[in-house]
Scaffold this motif. Structure first.
Motif, PDB file in Angstrom:
ATOM      1  N   MET A  12       6.585  -8.608 -11.961  1.00  0.00           N
ATOM      2  CA  MET A  12       5.151  -8.153 -11.849  1.00  0.00           C
ATOM      3  C   MET A  12       4.950  -8.767 -10.510  1.00  0.00           C
ATOM      4  SD  MET A  12       2.280  -8.435 -14.442  1.00  0.00           S
ATOM      5  CE  MET A  12       0.555  -8.191 -14.011  1.00  0.00           C
ATOM      6  N   ASP A  13       4.204  -7.662  -9.785  1.00  0.00           N
ATOM      7  CA  ASP A  13       3.626  -7.997  -8.528  1.00  0.00           C
ATOM      8  C   ASP A  13       2.092  -8.120  -8.594  1.00  0.00           C
ATOM      9  OD1 ASP A  13       2.896  -8.063  -5.705  1.00  0.00           O
ATOM     10  OD2 ASP A  13       3.724  -6.113  -5.256  1.00  0.00           O
ATOM     11  N   ASP A  14       1.804  -9.435  -8.312  1.00  0.00           N
ATOM     12  CA  ASP A  14       0.484  -9.691  -8.376  1.00  0.00           C
ATOM     13  C   ASP A  14      -0.429  -9.337  -7.043  1.00  0.00           C
ATOM     14  OD1 ASP A  14       0.649 -10.521 -10.866  1.00  0.00           O
ATOM     15  OD2 ASP A  14       0.949 -12.636 -10.336  1.00  0.00           O
ATOM     16  N   ALA A  15       0.210  -8.769  -6.014  1.00  0.00           N
ATOM     17  CA  ALA A  15      -0.525  -8.583  -4.767  1.00  0.00           C
ATOM     18  C   ALA A  15      -1.459  -7.601  -4.864  1.00  0.00           C
ATOM     19  CB  ALA A  15       0.717  -8.091  -3.699  1.00  0.00           C
ATOM     20  N   ILE A  16      -2.575  -7.677  -4.246  1.00  0.00           N
ATOM     21  CA  ILE A  16      -3.695  -6.939  -4.261  1.00  0.00           C
ATOM     22  C   ILE A  16      -3.816  -6.131  -3.082  1.00  0.00           C
ATOM     23  CG2 ILE A  16      -6.211  -6.825  -4.180  1.00  0.00           C
ATOM     24  CD1 ILE A  16      -6.567  -9.321  -5.952  1.00  0.00           C
ATOM     25  N   ASP A  17      -3.854  -4.952  -3.123  1.00  0.00           N
ATOM     26  CA  ASP A  17      -3.818  -4.063  -1.845  1.00  0.00           C
ATOM     27  C   ASP A  17      -5.092  -4.075  -1.225  1.00  0.00           C
ATOM     28  OD1 ASP A  17      -1.213  -3.144  -2.163  1.00  0.00           O
ATOM     29  OD2 ASP A  17      -1.855  -1.510  -3.495  1.00  0.00           O
ATOM     30  N   TYR A  18      -5.138  -4.304   0.220  1.00  0.00           N
ATOM     31  CA  TYR A  18      -6.533  -4.257   0.969  1.00  0.00           C
ATOM     32  C   TYR A  18      -6.907  -2.898   1.237  1.00  0.00           C
ATOM     33  CZ  TYR A  18      -9.698  -4.904   4.679  1.00  0.00           C
ATOM     34  OH  TYR A  18     -10.833  -4.500   5.356  1.00  0.00           O
ATOM     35  N   VAL A  19      -8.364  -2.647   0.891  1.00  0.00           N
ATOM     36  CA  VAL A  19      -8.621  -1.316   0.973  1.00  0.00           C
ATOM     37  C   VAL A  19      -9.951  -1.618   2.027  1.00  0.00           C
ATOM     38  CG1 VAL A  19      -9.916   0.618  -0.181  1.00  0.00           C
ATOM     39  CG2 VAL A  19      -8.139  -0.408  -1.189  1.00  0.00           C
ATOM     40  N   PRO A  20      -9.889  -1.225   3.055  1.00  0.00           N
ATOM     41  CA  PRO A  20     -11.068  -1.400   4.086  1.00  0.00           C
ATOM     42  C   PRO A  20     -12.200  -0.660   3.788  1.00  0.00           C
ATOM     43  CG  PRO A  20      -9.359   0.098   5.081  1.00  0.00           C
ATOM     44  CD  PRO A  20      -8.818  -0.355   3.786  1.00  0.00           C
TER      45      PRO A  20
END
Length: 74
Positions: A1-9
């Motif tokens: 499982m990928d816990d990375a959070i995508d950055y949304v400007p």
């Protein structure tokens, strides 16, 4: 499982503010931008259509504020 959070400007919302934040006591309009206290406070929560409606009346408000300030006794 990928816990990375995508950055949304963040999305910028343009504002008519000109950093002259003083309200006219008679009209309740800001001398700088022409908005009311409620319009200023709720600006970022307004829909685009709501902001457009406010922007449409600001030129007339600012003209009236200018006329009032030049007609006032000094």
């Amino acid at each position: 499982m990928d816990d990375a959070i995508d950055y949304v400007p963040p999305v910028g919302i343009e504002s008519p503010c000109v950093l002259v934040c003083t309200l006219d006591l008679d009209t309740g309009w800001c001398f700088g931008c022409g908005r009311t206290r409620e319009e200023i406070a709720g600006w970022t929560a307004m829909t685009a259509e709501g902001r457009d409606a406010v922007l449409a009346v600001l030129p007339q408000r600012c003209t009236l504020l200018d006329q009032r300030s030049t007609a006032a006794p000094r």
